[in-house]
Every structure is written in structure tokens, then in C-alpha cells.
Design a protein around this motif. Structure first.
Motif, PDB file in Angstrom:
ATOM      1  N   PHE A  46       0.844  -1.192   0.000  1.00  0.00           N
ATOM      2  CA  PHE A  46       0.000   0.000   0.000  1.00  0.00           C
ATOM      3  C   PHE A  46       0.879   1.240   0.000  1.00  0.00           C
ATOM      4  CE2 PHE A  46       0.540  -1.071   4.508  1.00  0.00           C
ATOM      5  CZ  PHE A  46       0.787   0.159   5.107  1.00  0.00           C
ATOM      6  N   GLU A  79       0.317   5.903  -0.601  1.00  0.00           N
ATOM      7  CA  GLU A  79      -0.308   7.134  -0.123  1.00  0.00           C
ATOM      8  C   GLU A  79      -1.823   7.025  -0.006  1.00  0.00           C
ATOM      9  OE1 GLU A  79      -0.147  11.916  -1.214  1.00  0.00           O
ATOM     10  OE2 GLU A  79       1.146  10.477  -2.260  1.00  0.00           O
ATOM     11  N   GLU A  80      -2.441   6.186  -0.840  1.00  0.00           N
ATOM     12  CA  GLU A  80      -3.903   6.068  -0.821  1.00  0.00           C
ATOM     13  C   GLU A  80      -4.413   5.571   0.526  1.00  0.00           C
ATOM     14  OE1 GLU A  80      -2.385   2.053  -1.403  1.00  0.00           O
ATOM     15  OE2 GLU A  80      -1.864   3.962  -2.372  1.00  0.00           O
ATOM     16  N   ALA A  81      -3.615   4.805   1.256  1.00  0.00           N
ATOM     17  CA  ALA A  81      -4.060   4.249   2.536  1.00  0.00           C
ATOM     18  C   ALA A  81      -4.070   5.284   3.655  1.00  0.00           C
ATOM     19  CB  ALA A  81      -3.165   3.080   2.924  1.00  0.00           C
ATOM     20  N   GLN A  90      -5.268   8.459   3.289  1.00  0.00           N
ATOM     21  CA  GLN A  90      -6.253   9.501   2.997  1.00  0.00           C
ATOM     22  C   GLN A  90      -7.396   9.464   4.014  1.00  0.00           C
ATOM     23  OE1 GLN A  90      -5.605  11.782   0.555  1.00  0.00           O
ATOM     24  NE2 GLN A  90      -3.679  10.616   0.438  1.00  0.00           N
ATOM     25  N   ILE A 131     -10.919   8.817   5.529  1.00  0.00           N
ATOM     26  CA  ILE A 131     -11.937   7.807   5.251  1.00  0.00           C
ATOM     27  C   ILE A 131     -13.061   7.965   6.269  1.00  0.00           C
ATOM     28  CG2 ILE A 131     -10.426   6.118   4.123  1.00  0.00           C
ATOM     29  CD1 ILE A 131     -10.064   4.716   6.785  1.00  0.00           C
ATOM     30  N   ASN A 141      -5.632   3.639  10.304  1.00  0.00           N
ATOM     31  CA  ASN A 141      -6.169   4.896   9.781  1.00  0.00           C
ATOM     32  C   ASN A 141      -7.583   5.020  10.320  1.00  0.00           C
ATOM     33  OD1 ASN A 141      -7.451   6.943   8.340  1.00  0.00           O
ATOM     34  ND2 ASN A 141      -6.490   6.425   6.386  1.00  0.00           N
ATOM     35  N   CYS A 161      -3.677   8.880  11.184  1.00  0.00           N
ATOM     36  CA  CYS A 161      -2.854   7.718  10.837  1.00  0.00           C
ATOM     37  C   CYS A 161      -1.815   7.443  11.924  1.00  0.00           C
ATOM     38  CB  CYS A 161      -2.168   7.946   9.493  1.00  0.00           C
ATOM     39  SG  CYS A 161      -3.343   8.052   8.115  1.00  0.00           S
TER      40      CYS A 161
END
Length: 279
Positions: A27, A29-31, A33, A35, A51, A56
Motif C-alpha cells: 500500500f 499514499e492512498e491508505a 487519505q 476515510i 487509519n 494515521c
């Protein structure tokens, strides 16, 4: 293709005489973000990434330069971590307190936390660490984090470490209350009375190593059945290539027939996300 993949995994297990997890789920950078729920990812060894609603946190990230051969690829290189609100360290063993990993991510983490002794070690390395007493709580974004007790002072049995007496308060677990539920990482520890008297957590980062300084298989089964609704994300297994060392050599198959609600046992790949959503 599935049969072929299963054959490859079985062959790998036979070669190493160790249970190994599925292939790493990488994984990036997308993980990290924002949510609308909480995600938990096992990082390999005793590490965890959380996250929670965009906040984070990493716990015990051993992501590079370990001094023993590994069975897995790490799901993220520390140099590729975009930001962290905190790093939590349970104790000073180098498969949990990885100095090379922390130096590689120190510029992206806002804070470092651990028991007082571990914080002193981190401060000596130049990390802006915060030390805590067992039972202390602090907040990181929407998460409330409390240090829980652990018993892992194996160093007192080794002459190499007789430069100090290691105390119970030098080791901890982390009880993490998020908007979506409670995550408990008991840390490396023998089974303690307190471990069986906690409120019902939603997720346990579950160490089942059959080692005298860990919870042990019997203790792990007892803990699992004390909290029959908790999802069990297995950790401290399938990471270090050491078939003759029981501390690294647990097998998920030893749990399924002895744990209540075995469908909650998650022998995940490193980096594979588990979603925790508010009911």
C-alpha cells in the motif's frame, strides 16, 4: 490458478517449516487519505497501521534492516510513508523498536509515544518522544490511547543485559478507542490476570507465539475465548525465517478448533486492510 497458488504456498511452508501468510498487499499514499471508517493493517511481525477517519498511527513498525532473514516483503517502505500523526512503541526489542525504520520516517511523524524507558531510548536517538506510565491515556485525533500492562522482561535472564533491571513498566500494550470501535494490541507479554479483565474490544492484534515470554498458545486461546466477539488479526507469525525459534514460529491452524467463533480469526497478508465500521 487458485489451486496453483495454494500449491505454491504449501510448498513454501514445507520449505521453511513455518506457517507463512499470503503474499504481501503493498500500500501507499492512498491508505493514508481521510476515510469514513477505521482501517487496520498488520505490518508484519508485531506491527500495525491504523487509519481512523484520516488520523494515521503506526505501532511497532519494523519495516527495514532487521538483523534476521525474513519470510515476507514489507507492505510499505518507511521512506514512502507520506505522513503519520503518531508512532507507538510497546517495548525496546528491535523487532518492535526498529531504530532504522523510525529514522527513515521521523520527518513525517508528528509524535512518538511509548513507556518511559522506551521514550528515553527514542530521545537518545533524537526522536521527540513522549513517555507514559502504564494506565496513562492520551489523544491522537479522534483516538484515545491507553497503555495496558505487559510482562515481557526476558532480558533479566540474560547476562548481556545486566546493565539495568528491566521492569514491568518498561513494556506495554495499547488500547485504542476509535469512533468505530476499540482496537487492542496487548503487545509482547506473558498472559496476565489483567488481560482477562478488559472490556470487550472489537479487534485484538493477536500474538499467539508459543513462547515462555509471550502469551503462549494456551494463553492465546484463553484470551480469545474471554472476548468471543473480538476480531483476531494474527501477528508475530510468518515474518522471521527462524523455524527453530518458537517465538517466531506460530501456526494459525492451531487456533481454529479451539477458539469460539473461529470465523473471526484473520490470518491476513501483511498490508491487507481490515475495516472497522461503527454499528
Amino acid at each position: 490458478m487458485k489451486k496453483l497458488d495454494n500449491f505454491k504456498e504449501e510448498k513454501k511452508m514445507a520449505t521453511h517449516k513455518q506457517a507463512v501468510p499470503p503474499p504481501t498487499v503493498f500500500f501507499g499514499e492512498e491508505a493514508f487519505q481521510p476515510i469514513d471508517h477505521t482501517e487496520v493493517r498488520w505490518l508484519g511481525s508485531g506491527g500495525m497501521f491504523v487509519n481512523t477517519r484520516g488520523t494515521c498511527i503506526m505501532m511497532d513498525p519494523m519495516l527495514k534492516d532487521f538483523d534476521m532473514p525474513l519470510l515476507i516483503d514489507m507492505p510499505i517502505a518507511p521512506e514512502n510513508i507520506p505522513h503519520l500523526d503518531a508512532v507507538l512503541i510497546t517495548h525496546c526489542d528491535n523487532d518492535h523498536y526498529s531504530v532504522p525504520s523510525l529514522h527513515a520516517m521521523e520527518h513525517v511523524s508528528k509524535a512518538f509515544h511509548g513507556p518511559h524507558y522506551v521514550a528515553e531510548l527514542m530521545q537518545a536517538e533524537g526522536f521527540p518522544a513522549n513517555g507514559h506510565t502504564i494506565g496513562d491515556s492520551f489523544e491522537i485525533g479522534p483516538a484515545k490511547i491507553t497503555l495496558t500492562r505487559a510482562d515481557h522482561a526476558w532480558q533479566n535472564e540474560k547476562a548481556k543485559y545486566n546493565y539495568r533491571v528491566f521492569r514491568l513498566e518498561d513494556y506495554c500494550g495499547f488500547w485504542i478507542e476509535t469512533p468505530d470501535g476499540i482496537i487492542w494490541a496487548p503487545g509482547d507479554s506473558r498472559l496476565m490476570k489483567e488481560h482477562l479483565e478488559m472490556p470487550q474490544p472489537d479487534v485484538i492484534l493477536f500474538d499467539f507465539s508459543d513462547n515462555e515470554w509471550h502469551i503462549g498458545l494456551e494463553g492465546a486461546i484463553q484470551m480469545a475465548n474471554t472476548y468471543p466477539e473480538a476480531h483476531l488479526i494474527l501477528c508475530h507469525w510468518g515474518t522471521v525465517d527462524a523455524p527453530d525459534l518458537n517465538v517466531f514460529n506460530a501456526d494459525p491452524q492451531s487456533l481454529y478448533d479451539r477458539v469460539v467463533n473461529p470465523e473471526r480469526i484473520h490470518a491476513y497478508a501483511p498490508g491487507q486492510p481490515f475495516s472497522l465500521k461503527k454499528s
